[in-house]
Write a protein that holds these residues in place. Structure first.
Motif, PDB file in Angstrom:
ATOM      1  N   ILE A 130       0.821  -1.144   0.047  1.00 57.39           N
ATOM      2  CA  ILE A 130      -0.081  -0.043   0.044  1.00 57.39           C
ATOM      3  C   ILE A 130       0.745   1.224   0.139  1.00 57.39           C
ATOM      4  N   GLY A 131       2.107   1.409   0.769  1.00 55.45           N
ATOM      5  CA  GLY A 131       2.830   2.418   0.772  1.00 55.45           C
ATOM      6  C   GLY A 131       3.351   2.578  -0.515  1.00 55.45           C
ATOM      7  N   ILE A 132       3.836   1.694  -1.327  1.00 54.33           N
ATOM      8  CA  ILE A 132       4.716   1.582  -2.585  1.00 54.33           C
ATOM      9  C   ILE A 132       3.414   2.363  -3.402  1.00 54.33           C
ATOM     10  N   VAL A 133       2.255   1.919  -3.510  1.00 54.70           N
ATOM     11  CA  VAL A 133       1.218   2.310  -4.434  1.00 54.70           C
ATOM     12  C   VAL A 133       1.005   3.614  -4.332  1.00 54.70           C
ATOM     13  N   LEU A 134       0.759   4.229  -2.790  1.00 53.83           N
ATOM     14  CA  LEU A 134       0.911   5.619  -2.509  1.00 53.83           C
ATOM     15  C   LEU A 134       2.063   6.581  -3.036  1.00 53.83           C
ATOM     16  N   ILE A 135       3.084   6.171  -3.005  1.00 52.20           N
ATOM     17  CA  ILE A 135       4.496   6.763  -3.646  1.00 52.20           C
ATOM     18  C   ILE A 135       4.152   6.883  -5.150  1.00 52.20           C
ATOM     19  N   VAL A 136       3.723   5.948  -5.798  1.00 52.50           N
ATOM     20  CA  VAL A 136       3.636   5.880  -7.244  1.00 52.50           C
ATOM     21  C   VAL A 136       2.588   6.912  -7.473  1.00 52.50           C
ATOM     22  N   ALA A 137       1.541   6.856  -6.598  1.00 45.07           N
ATOM     23  CA  ALA A 137       0.338   7.675  -6.887  1.00 45.07           C
ATOM     24  C   ALA A 137       0.852   9.157  -6.720  1.00 45.07           C
ATOM     25  N   GLY A 138       1.750   9.633  -5.817  1.00 47.39           N
ATOM     26  CA  GLY A 138       2.053  10.776  -5.547  1.00 47.39           C
ATOM     27  C   GLY A 138       3.144  11.304  -6.547  1.00 47.39           C
ATOM     28  N   VAL A 139       3.836  10.339  -7.178  1.00 47.77           N
ATOM     29  CA  VAL A 139       4.512  10.879  -8.516  1.00 47.77           C
ATOM     30  C   VAL A 139       3.749  11.078  -9.681  1.00 47.77           C
ATOM     31  N   ILE A 140       2.746  10.335  -9.907  1.00 47.46           N
ATOM     32  CA  ILE A 140       1.754  10.546 -10.789  1.00 47.46           C
ATOM     33  C   ILE A 140       1.168  11.783 -10.545  1.00 47.46           C
ATOM     34  N   VAL A 141       0.771  12.100  -9.560  1.00 52.44           N
ATOM     35  CA  VAL A 141       0.054  13.466  -9.062  1.00 52.44           C
ATOM     36  C   VAL A 141       0.869  14.736  -9.468  1.00 52.44           C
ATOM     37  N   LEU A 142       2.220  14.404  -9.037  1.00 49.26           N
ATOM     38  CA  LEU A 142       3.151  15.450  -9.120  1.00 49.26           C
ATOM     39  C   LEU A 142       3.493  15.800 -10.442  1.00 49.26           C
ATOM     40  N   ASN A 143       3.783  14.689 -11.572  1.00 48.26           N
ATOM     41  CA  ASN A 143       4.043  14.696 -12.763  1.00 48.26           C
ATOM     42  C   ASN A 143       2.623  15.416 -13.487  1.00 48.26           C
ATOM     43  N   PHE A 144       1.510  15.109 -13.473  1.00 47.51           N
ATOM     44  CA  PHE A 144       0.585  15.482 -14.212  1.00 47.51           C
ATOM     45  C   PHE A 144      -0.315  16.480 -13.830  1.00 47.51           C
ATOM     46  N   PHE A 145      -0.378  17.064 -12.714  1.00 54.14           N
ATOM     47  CA  PHE A 145      -1.183  18.006 -11.861  1.00 54.14           C
ATOM     48  C   PHE A 145      -0.387  18.980 -11.358  1.00 54.14           C
ATOM     49  N   SER A 146       0.895  19.084 -11.082  1.00 52.76           N
ATOM     50  CA  SER A 146       1.495  20.124 -10.437  1.00 52.76           C
ATOM     51  C   SER A 146       2.099  20.894 -11.626  1.00 52.76           C
ATOM     52  N   LYS A 147       2.357  22.447 -11.228  1.00 52.57           N
ATOM     53  CA  LYS A 147       2.823  23.296 -12.203  1.00 52.57           C
ATOM     54  C   LYS A 147       4.277  23.409 -11.840  1.00 52.57           C
ATOM     55  N   THR A 148       4.733  22.896 -10.952  1.00 53.84           N
ATOM     56  CA  THR A 148       6.085  23.024 -10.568  1.00 53.84           C
ATOM     57  C   THR A 148       6.943  22.339 -11.538  1.00 53.84           C
ATOM     58  N   ASN A 149       6.512  21.202 -12.359  1.00 60.50           N
ATOM     59  CA  ASN A 149       7.247  20.447 -13.369  1.00 60.50           C
ATOM     60  C   ASN A 149       7.815  21.517 -14.447  1.00 60.50           C
ATOM     61  N   ALA A 150       7.281  22.690 -14.661  1.00 64.47           N
ATOM     62  CA  ALA A 150       7.753  23.548 -15.599  1.00 64.47           C
ATOM     63  C   ALA A 150       9.081  24.266 -15.141  1.00 64.47           C
ATOM     64  N   HIS A 151      10.028  24.418 -16.096  1.00 63.96           N
ATOM     65  CA  HIS A 151      11.404  25.018 -15.704  1.00 63.96           C
ATOM     66  C   HIS A 151      11.781  25.765 -16.838  1.00 63.96           C
TER      67      HIS A 151
END
Length: 109
Positions: free
Chosen positions: A88-109
């Motif tokens: 479950i913890g690993i799945v949550l980590i993967v979910a966090g990476v997905i959210v960060l990459n697809f929904f965060s504006k921070t990815n723009a550089h």
């Protein structure tokens, strides 16, 4: 190119961690040498990726995918078991990476 550098950093880190385990607490020379070279490569490629990817994003991806791949290797190669909370913890980590990459504006550089 930036994600190729990050992927190489992740793969190098997973190799380093795997051979760290295989070094038997730094008592076997070949796994020690592979660990050192892999970690040097890991941080070199991570530094190249950081030219293009913000630190927080790169580190989240590097750490998250490194954890997942290392966990898979621990099960497949070292025959270690993962219990339900670990999965479950690993799945949550993967979910966090997905959210960060697809929904965060921070990815723009």
């Amino acid at each position: 190119m930036k994600y190729l550098y990050l992927a190489l950093a992740i793969v190098s880190e997973v190799i380093g961690s795997s051979f760290l385990n295989a070094s038997n607490q730094f008592t076997k020379l070949v796994p020690i040498l592979i660990t050192v070279v892999a970690y040097l490569a890991c941080f070199y490629f991570l530094s190249l990726a950081l030219k293009y990817i913000p630190l927080g994003v790169a580190y989240a991806i590097w750490g998250g995918l490194g954890i997942v791949l290392t966990a898979i290797i621990s099960v497949v190669v070292f025959k270690q078991k993962l219990d339900l909370p670990a999965i479950i913890g690993i799945v949550l980590i993967v979910a966090g990476v997905i959210v960060l990459n697809f929904f965060s504006k921070t990815n723009a550089h």
